[in-house]
Design an enzyme around this catalytic site. Sequence first.
Site, PDB file in Angstrom:
ATOM      1  N   LYS A  14      -6.881   1.776  -3.655  1.00  0.00           N
ATOM      2  CA  LYS A  14      -6.751   1.213  -2.333  1.00  0.00           C
ATOM      3  C   LYS A  14      -6.561   2.229  -1.247  1.00  0.00           C
ATOM      4  CE  LYS A  14      -4.695  -1.567   0.832  1.00  0.00           C
ATOM      5  NZ  LYS A  14      -5.398  -2.810   1.403  1.00  0.00           N
ATOM      6  N   THR A  40       0.774  -1.098   0.028  1.00  0.00           N
ATOM      7  CA  THR A  40      -0.088   0.192  -0.080  1.00  0.00           C
ATOM      8  C   THR A  40       1.016   1.410   0.026  1.00  0.00           C
ATOM      9  OG1 THR A  40      -1.861  -1.059   1.254  1.00  0.00           O
ATOM     10  CG2 THR A  40      -1.795   1.288   1.196  1.00  0.00           C
ATOM     11  N   LYS A  83      -1.148   4.916   8.883  1.00  0.00           N
ATOM     12  CA  LYS A  83      -0.277   5.329   7.623  1.00  0.00           C
ATOM     13  C   LYS A  83      -1.240   5.244   6.557  1.00  0.00           C
ATOM     14  CE  LYS A  83       1.077   2.232   5.423  1.00  0.00           C
ATOM     15  NZ  LYS A  83       0.777   1.774   3.852  1.00  0.00           N
TER      16      LYS A  83
END
Length: 309
Positions: A172, A97, A240
């Site tokens: 994503k 990611t 994050k």
Amino acid sequence: MTTSLAFIGLGAMGAEMAAHLAKAGYALRVHNRSPQRMAPFVAAGAIGCSSPAEAARGAAFVVSMVADDQATRQVMLGSDGVVAAAAPGTVIVDSSTNTPAMAREVAAAAKARGVHYLDAPVSGSLAQARGRELVFMVGGEAADLAKAVPLLQAMGRMHRHMGPSGAGATIKLVNNMLSGITSAALAESMAVAEAAGLDPAITLEVLGEGAAGSRLVRTKIPKMLGRDFSPQFQLALMEKDLRYFLALAQEMDCPTPIAALVRSQYQGARRADLGGLDVAALFLHVTGEKPPAGGISSPDNAAVGKPSR
């Protein structure tokens, strides 16, 4: 001939994905920052490599599953990285990611060397990785994706081409923004439900059948009320991802005040040493409880959802 495939990053998710590729018949060349994670694969016949570059040399495909932009930059673009070592024609499937900007940077560097790069992050956590139920969201050239389809089918149940390089990373972050906000709402709602004395099992049943019913409701409520915070998806990684989403939103000049507020909740939880636990541990931050030893409560608490204050 058996197809040679390099797999970089054998964490909880990566190890499950690599295991499926081995079962599908790929000849694995594996690398992990902590060498002990390679041992089970080497014992099963994989070649253990001391660097991403060593793993990539001679591999037709490279799959990467690392934590963030910083790790991806090192693994892909470092002096001992994949892009510098991969042969022209190699297809890289990056399931980390990352930010869209990072994906585009790696794609450009790979293209300059005749290497094909796909940003292909996944929807799903540990259970889906183990059950081969991941959904791949892919950015890059359609022709490169076509070459990688057998790999994706070996690891997941679905893949979709989202557009050019960076598009997979973009969707994503959108996906994880929705997941993070929903998990935060579940933490607050379960704190209230428990304080009001509602039965945990009936609460889960009713909410699962209501308008808010979802996989997150079915999986995170039992973990919150059962005080099971063993990580399926670490809280620190969600924080994050929300940070990356907010940076993307700022770049697009889109106000996202709800995401900003929720990210601050995850940030506070991470700073309270909950980052290594499951996203469900945001419940502890809401209630003010201390985490149970090992991230999991006693069997009695897990059965009835008793607080572990």
